[in-house]
Scaffold this active site. Structure first.
Site, PDB file in Angstrom:
ATOM      1  CB  SER A 173      23.341 -11.193  24.144  1.00  0.00           C
ATOM      2  OG  SER A 173      23.884 -10.012  24.037  1.00  0.00           O
ATOM      3  CB  SER A 174      25.251  -8.724  19.685  1.00  0.00           C
ATOM      4  OG  SER A 174      24.195  -8.944  18.612  1.00  0.00           O
ATOM      5  NE  ARG A 175      25.887  -4.523  24.904  1.00  0.00           N
ATOM      6  CZ  ARG A 175      24.688  -3.717  24.641  1.00  0.00           C
ATOM      7  NH1 ARG A 175      23.561  -4.303  24.696  1.00  0.00           N
ATOM      8  NH2 ARG A 175      24.781  -2.535  24.170  1.00  0.00           N
ATOM      9  CG  HIS A 213      19.416 -10.517  15.721  1.00  0.00           C
ATOM     10  ND1 HIS A 213      20.674 -10.840  16.131  1.00  0.00           N
ATOM     11  CD2 HIS A 213      19.185  -9.700  16.292  1.00  0.00           C
ATOM     12  CE1 HIS A 213      21.331  -9.987  16.983  1.00  0.00           C
ATOM     13  NE2 HIS A 213      20.191  -9.199  17.308  1.00  0.00           N
ATOM     14  CD  GLN A 271      19.519   1.143  21.003  1.00  0.00           C
ATOM     15  OE1 GLN A 271      18.970   1.443  20.133  1.00  0.00           O
ATOM     16  NE2 GLN A 271      19.502  -0.061  21.473  1.00  0.00           N
ATOM     17  NE  ARG A 279       7.696 -13.304  26.089  1.00  0.00           N
ATOM     18  CZ  ARG A 279       6.582 -12.599  26.671  1.00  0.00           C
ATOM     19  NH1 ARG A 279       5.865 -11.904  26.148  1.00  0.00           N
ATOM     20  NH2 ARG A 279       6.469 -12.452  28.067  1.00  0.00           N
ATOM     21  CE  LYS A 280      19.331 -11.014  25.979  1.00  0.00           C
ATOM     22  NZ  LYS A 280      19.578  -9.688  25.277  1.00  0.00           N
TER      23      LYS A 280
HETATM   24  P1  AMP Z   1      19.361  -6.039  19.187  1.00  0.00           P
HETATM   25  O1  AMP Z   1      20.373  -6.428  17.854  1.00  0.00           O
HETATM   26  O2  AMP Z   1      20.112  -6.467  20.202  1.00  0.00           O
HETATM   27  O3  AMP Z   1      18.860  -4.712  19.204  1.00  0.00           O
HETATM   28  O4  AMP Z   1      18.014  -6.872  19.010  1.00  0.00           O
HETATM   29  C1  AMP Z   1      17.288  -6.826  17.826  1.00  0.00           C
HETATM   30  C2  AMP Z   1      16.005  -7.835  18.275  1.00  0.00           C
HETATM   31  O5  AMP Z   1      16.184  -8.962  18.579  1.00  0.00           O
HETATM   32  C3  AMP Z   1      15.035  -7.340  19.490  1.00  0.00           C
HETATM   33  O6  AMP Z   1      13.702  -7.568  19.310  1.00  0.00           O
HETATM   34  C4  AMP Z   1      15.665  -8.438  20.541  1.00  0.00           C
HETATM   35  O7  AMP Z   1      14.857  -8.486  21.661  1.00  0.00           O
HETATM   36  C5  AMP Z   1      15.755  -9.650  19.627  1.00  0.00           C
HETATM   37  N1  AMP Z   1      16.653 -10.546  20.358  1.00  0.00           N
HETATM   38  C6  AMP Z   1      18.035 -10.602  20.591  1.00  0.00           C
HETATM   39  N2  AMP Z   1      18.439 -11.601  21.300  1.00  0.00           N
HETATM   40  C7  AMP Z   1      17.338 -12.468  21.233  1.00  0.00           C
HETATM   41  C8  AMP Z   1      17.073 -13.834  21.896  1.00  0.00           C
HETATM   42  N3  AMP Z   1      18.141 -14.570  22.422  1.00  0.00           N
HETATM   43  N4  AMP Z   1      15.985 -14.270  21.538  1.00  0.00           N
HETATM   44  C9  AMP Z   1      15.076 -13.565  20.889  1.00  0.00           C
HETATM   45  N5  AMP Z   1      15.005 -12.442  20.461  1.00  0.00           N
HETATM   46  C10 AMP Z   1      16.300 -11.825  20.589  1.00  0.00           C
END
Ligand code: AMP
Length: 281
Positions: A186-188, A37, A61, A149-150
Site C-alpha cells: 500500500s502507498s500508505r 499497482h 475521496q 482485490r486489496k
Molecule cells: P490506489 O493507488 O491505492 O488508489 O490503488 C490503485 C489500484 O491498485 C486499486 O485498484 C487498488 O486495489 C490496487 N492495489 C493497491 N494495492 C494493491 C495490492 N497490494 N495488490 C493488488 N492491488 C493493489
C-alpha cells in the site's frame, strides 16, 4: 510511453488507438506506484492491447482530517515505473483538469454498499471513488478496467455501478500483492515507523488465523472475528477499527461463514490506517 495531462492531450491518442482496432484497458491509481499497482498492468495486458494508467490523487475521496495533503506524490518516478512495465499512455491530470468547475454538483453514490465496512468510518469516501472512476471511464472510453482485490469494497461497488448504470466497460480484478511477511502493499505503508512496520503484518496473520479456524470447521462469524481481533490486539501499536465476515457481493454480514465469503479488516497501526481482506476457502 505517451504522457497526457489534459483531455485534449488524451483524446487524439485514444482515438488513434481505437481507429487501429486496439482494445483499451484503464488502470486507475493514485500514484506512489508499487508492485501491487504494477501487477494490474500485467493483468490489463492479458485482456487488452493499449493500456492507459491514470495517476490522480482524488480529493473527493478524502475526508476532513484524512491524508490528502500528505499523500505521497512523485509522478516522475511513477512515469518511469509505468513505462518500464509497458503502459502505453499515462494520464496524470491536475485537480483543476479533473474538476474544472470546482466540487462537482453531480456525484455517483451507492448508499447501501457504501455505508458498510470502510464506508461506516469514511463517510463520502466511496461517493468520491465512484465519481472519479465514472469520470475516468468517460474520459478514456476504456473497454476494460482493472482493480485490485486489496480494495475489495471499492471493487464490489465499481462492479455494481457498471452493472446498475450500464457502463460499457468490463471490470477485471487482480489478487493482492504482499510483502514477504504478508503485509499487503500500500502507498500508505510508507507512513509506518520502524516499530510499527513489523506489527502491520498482524493484519495478514489475523486473517490466516481465521482461515485456519475455518478450515478446522469453525463457521460461526463471531468466532472467526474473535480470532482476528485476538491476533490484531496482540500488537500494542495495532488498534482494530472493524472486523467483519461478509457476503462477497452484497457485503452484508453473515452469521455462518461459507467458502467464498470475505473476512475484511481495518486497523490503525500507530496513526496509519490499513485494510486487508481474505476470501475464505
Ligand atoms: P490506489 O493507488 O491505492 O488508489 O490503488 C490503485 C489500484 O491498485 C486499486 O485498484 C487498488 O486495489 C490496487 N492495489 C493497491 N494495492 C494493491 C495490492 N497490494 N495488490 C493488488 N492491488 C493493489
Amino acid at each position: 510511453m505517451i504522457r497526457a495531462g489534459t483531455r485534449d492531450e488524451l483524446q487524439p491518442v485514444l482515438a488513434a488507438a481505437r481507429a487501429a482496432g486496439r482494445r483499451i484497458a484503464l488502470v486507475p491509481t493514485m500514484g506512489a506506484l508499487h508492485e501491487g499497482h504494477l501487477s494490474l498492468i500485467d493483468r490489463a495486458r492479458r485482456a487488452a492491447d493499449f493500456i492507459v494508467m491514470s495517476v490522480f490523487v482524488n480529493p473527493l475521496q478524502f475526508g476532513p482530517g484524512e491524508d490528502y495533503a500528505q499523500y505521497p506524490r512523485d509522478v516522475e518516478r511513477d512515469a518511469t515505473l509505468a513505462a518500464a512495465r509497458g503502459v502505453d499512455l499515462l494520464f496524470a491530470p491536475d485537480r483543476s483538469i479533473m474538476y474544472p468547475y470546482g466540487d462537482p454538483a453531480a456525484l455517483i453514490a451507492a448508499p447501501g454498499l457504501g455505508s458498510r465496512l470502510c464506508g461506516a468510518f469514511r463517510p463520502g469516501h466511496f461517493r468520491g471513488v465512484l465519481t472519479v472512476v465514472a469520470k475516468l471511464f468517460h474520459v478514456t472510453g476504456a473497454d476494460v478496467a482493472v482493480f485490485g482485490r486489496k480494495d475489495l469494497q471499492q471493487l464490489v461497488m465499481i462492479r455494481a455501478m457498471v452493472r446498475d448504470l450500464d457502463f460499457p466497460v468490463e471490470i477485471l480484478d487482480a489478487p493482492i500483492v504482499r510483502e514477504a511477511d504478508g503485509l499487503a502493499l500500500s502507498s500508505r505503508n510508507a507512513y509506518l515507523s520502524t516499530e510499527e512496520r513489523p506489527q502491520a503484518a498482524r493484519l495478514r496473520q489475523s486473517l490466516e488465523r481465521a482461515q485456519a479456524a475455518f478450515s478446522g470447521g469453525e463457521v460461526a462469524a463471531a468466532g472467526l472475528i474473535a480470532h482476528v481481533t485476538a491476533v490484531l490486539s496482540g500488537g500494542n501499536l495495532v488498534r482494530p477499527q472493524y472486523v467483519d465476515v461478509v457476503d462477497a457481493t452484497t457485503l452484508s454480514g453473515v452469521e455462518r461463514a461459507r467458502p467464498g465469503d470475505v473476512i475484511a479488516v481495518a486497523a490503525h497501526v500507530g496513526s496509519t490506517r490499513l485494510i486487508d481482506n481474505h476470501t475464505l476457502t
